[in-house]
Write an enzyme that holds these catalytic residues in place. Structure first.
Site, PDB file in Angstrom:
ATOM      1  N   ARG A 135       7.160 -10.392  -3.992  1.00  0.00           N
ATOM      2  CA  ARG A 135       6.418 -10.845  -5.190  1.00  0.00           C
ATOM      3  C   ARG A 135       7.342 -11.054  -6.384  1.00  0.00           C
ATOM      4  O   ARG A 135       8.427 -10.470  -6.441  1.00  0.00           O
ATOM      5  CB  ARG A 135       5.350  -9.824  -5.557  1.00  0.00           C
ATOM      6  N   LYS A 177       6.722  -3.750  16.504  1.00  0.00           N
ATOM      7  CA  LYS A 177       6.972  -2.339  16.179  1.00  0.00           C
ATOM      8  C   LYS A 177       7.604  -1.609  17.371  1.00  0.00           C
ATOM      9  O   LYS A 177       8.533  -0.828  17.204  1.00  0.00           O
ATOM     10  CB  LYS A 177       5.671  -1.634  15.756  1.00  0.00           C
ATOM     11  N   TYR A 234       2.188  -7.729  16.202  1.00  0.00           N
ATOM     12  CA  TYR A 234       2.635  -6.644  15.303  1.00  0.00           C
ATOM     13  C   TYR A 234       3.083  -5.441  16.142  1.00  0.00           C
ATOM     14  O   TYR A 234       4.161  -4.883  15.936  1.00  0.00           O
ATOM     15  CB  TYR A 234       1.471  -6.286  14.384  1.00  0.00           C
ATOM     16  N   ASP A 293      10.573  -6.548  -3.491  1.00  0.00           N
ATOM     17  CA  ASP A 293       9.407  -7.068  -2.775  1.00  0.00           C
ATOM     18  C   ASP A 293       9.490  -8.597  -2.844  1.00  0.00           C
ATOM     19  O   ASP A 293      10.253  -9.137  -3.644  1.00  0.00           O
ATOM     20  CB  ASP A 293       8.108  -6.567  -3.428  1.00  0.00           C
ATOM     21  N   ASP A 331      13.662 -11.511  -0.564  1.00  0.00           N
ATOM     22  CA  ASP A 331      13.138 -11.910   0.732  1.00  0.00           C
ATOM     23  C   ASP A 331      13.920 -11.108   1.766  1.00  0.00           C
ATOM     24  O   ASP A 331      15.115 -11.340   1.967  1.00  0.00           O
ATOM     25  CB  ASP A 331      13.358 -13.421   0.916  1.00  0.00           C
ATOM     26  N   GLN A 388       0.824  -1.218   0.000  1.00  0.00           N
ATOM     27  CA  GLN A 388       0.000   0.000   0.000  1.00  0.00           C
ATOM     28  C   GLN A 388       0.857   1.267   0.000  1.00  0.00           C
ATOM     29  O   GLN A 388       0.623   2.187  -0.774  1.00  0.00           O
ATOM     30  CB  GLN A 388      -0.923  -0.018   1.232  1.00  0.00           C
TER      31      GLN A 388
HETATM   32  C1  AKB Z   1      -2.873  -2.039  10.869  1.00  0.00           C
HETATM   33  O1  AKB Z   1      -4.085  -1.849  10.925  1.00  0.00           O
HETATM   34  O2  AKB Z   1      -2.330  -3.068  11.284  1.00  0.00           O
HETATM   35  C2  AKB Z   1      -2.010  -0.937  10.295  1.00  0.00           C
HETATM   36  C3  AKB Z   1      -1.459  -0.041  11.344  1.00  0.00           C
HETATM   37  C4  AKB Z   1      -2.337   0.924  12.041  1.00  0.00           C
HETATM   38  O3  AKB Z   1      -0.306  -0.090  11.620  1.00  0.00           O
HETATM   39  N1  AKB Z   1      -2.743  -0.186   9.342  1.00  0.00           N
END
Ligand code: AKB
Length: 311
Positions: free
Chosen positions: A36, A143, A139, A34, A49, A12
């Site tokens: 892909r 981060k 996630y 990428d 990768d 994106q």
């Molecule tokens: C997600 O929804 O995981 C992402 C973000 C807010 O980091 N768009």
């Protein structure tokens, strides 16, 4: 000539960033990578990768890359399906890039963090740069850990890693994949295709969002500002506007009363509930003059206009 490498060029953010950078700089100086097989773009492209250090280093040395934009990651919702894989991809790929910077093979790096670094115990409204941060998704954990590593490398090794905590990004060219904020893009596709939309979040779930043009501008701004101005060595809070599913659907229904939106929250509701409603980005404003240009109305108008052309 400064050569720039994008990791995750087909996603994106990557799609728009590669277009932007190739317009701003010599298009031969932008190298895309990428996972892909092929790129949608005409620019120089290599399948990569990002967890393979040797492969990455080879490309970086071959093109004498000075700046890396490392955008590849597994996002919040997808990440919950396979936490170990998410941790491995998100962290190993970041370490590979950090090492290239530490060893002075590249000069500057952009790496996006996210509002997912905040969690249930963080303040909900006008959430500050510095506050309690106990992320509830893998996630978010990757981060937040990544941010700490970026700061560590910047301070201990003098690297130049720059980062922003992105909210949900609303864009029309490439769909997001696997995020909790994805509904804010999907709803526009349904609207333009004249299909009903079933939203996976409750209608009043308020989340911070940013229009793609602002996201690209923020990357350009933070990457070109004098380094001495950057007081935050980890990642900057960044804000556009806050919006809930019914705020978007009400505007769309006003434009076309036949558009039907229903709400069926799934596991992503818990993730959304753990994130802030709104973000305080005073540090970004003060340090490098950040101002978002798109509010909700401008974003909706631009999405509808551009998707009508695209679909
Ligand atoms: C997600 O929804 O995981 C992402 C973000 C807010 O980091 N768009």
């Amino acid at each position: 000539m400064c050569r720039r490498l994008i990791i995750g060029s087909e996603g994106q953010l990557g799609t728009e960033l590669s277009r932007f950078l190739s317009n701003k700089y010599d298009s031969d100086s932008i190298i895309l990578t990428d996972i892909r097989e092929e790129s949608k773009s005409e620019l120089i492209y290599h399948k990569l990768d990002a967890i393979n250090y040797k492969e990455l280093e080879l490309i970086v040395k071959r093109y004498d890359i000075e700046e890396i934009y490392h955008l590849a990651a597994i996002l919040s919702a997808k990440g919950e399906e396979n936490p170990k894989m998410t941790w491995d991809l998100n962290m190993t790929s970041l370490f590979n890039v950090l090492e290239l910077a530490k060893n002075k093979i590249v000069k500057k790096v952009f790496w996006p963090s996210s509002i997912s670094v905040f969690g249930n115990t963080s303040p909900k409204n006008n959430t500050n740069q510095f506050c309690v941060m106990e992320p509830d998704t893998i996630y978010g954990i990757s981060k937040l850990s990544g941010e700490r590593w970026c700061e560590y490398y910047n301070i201990k090794y003098g690297t130049d890693i720059r980062s922003l905590r992105f909210p949900g990004i609303i864009s029309y060219n490439t769909l997001p994949g696997g995020g909790t904020t994805d509904y804010a893009v999907e709803i526009f596709y349904s609207y333009i295709r004249k299909e009903n939309y079933k939203c996976f979040l409750k209608k009043d779930t308020l989340l911070p969002m940013l229009f793609i043009d602002d996201a690209i501008e923020s990357i350009d701004k933070i990457m070109t500002v004098n380094r001495n101005k950057l007081s935050i060595k980890s990642s900057y809070n960044l804000s556009g506007f806050s919006v809930s599913p019914d705020m978007i659907s009400n505007i769309l229904i006003e434009k076309d009363p036949s558009f039907i939106v229903s709400f069926k929250p799934d596991f992503r509701q818990d993730i959304a509930d753990s994130w802030p409603n709104s973000i305080n980005d005073d540090h970004a404003k003060k340090d490098w003059g950040w101002v978002a240009k798109f509010d909700l109305d401008k974003t909706v108008n631009s999405m509808v206009k551009n998707l009508k052309i695209k679909i």
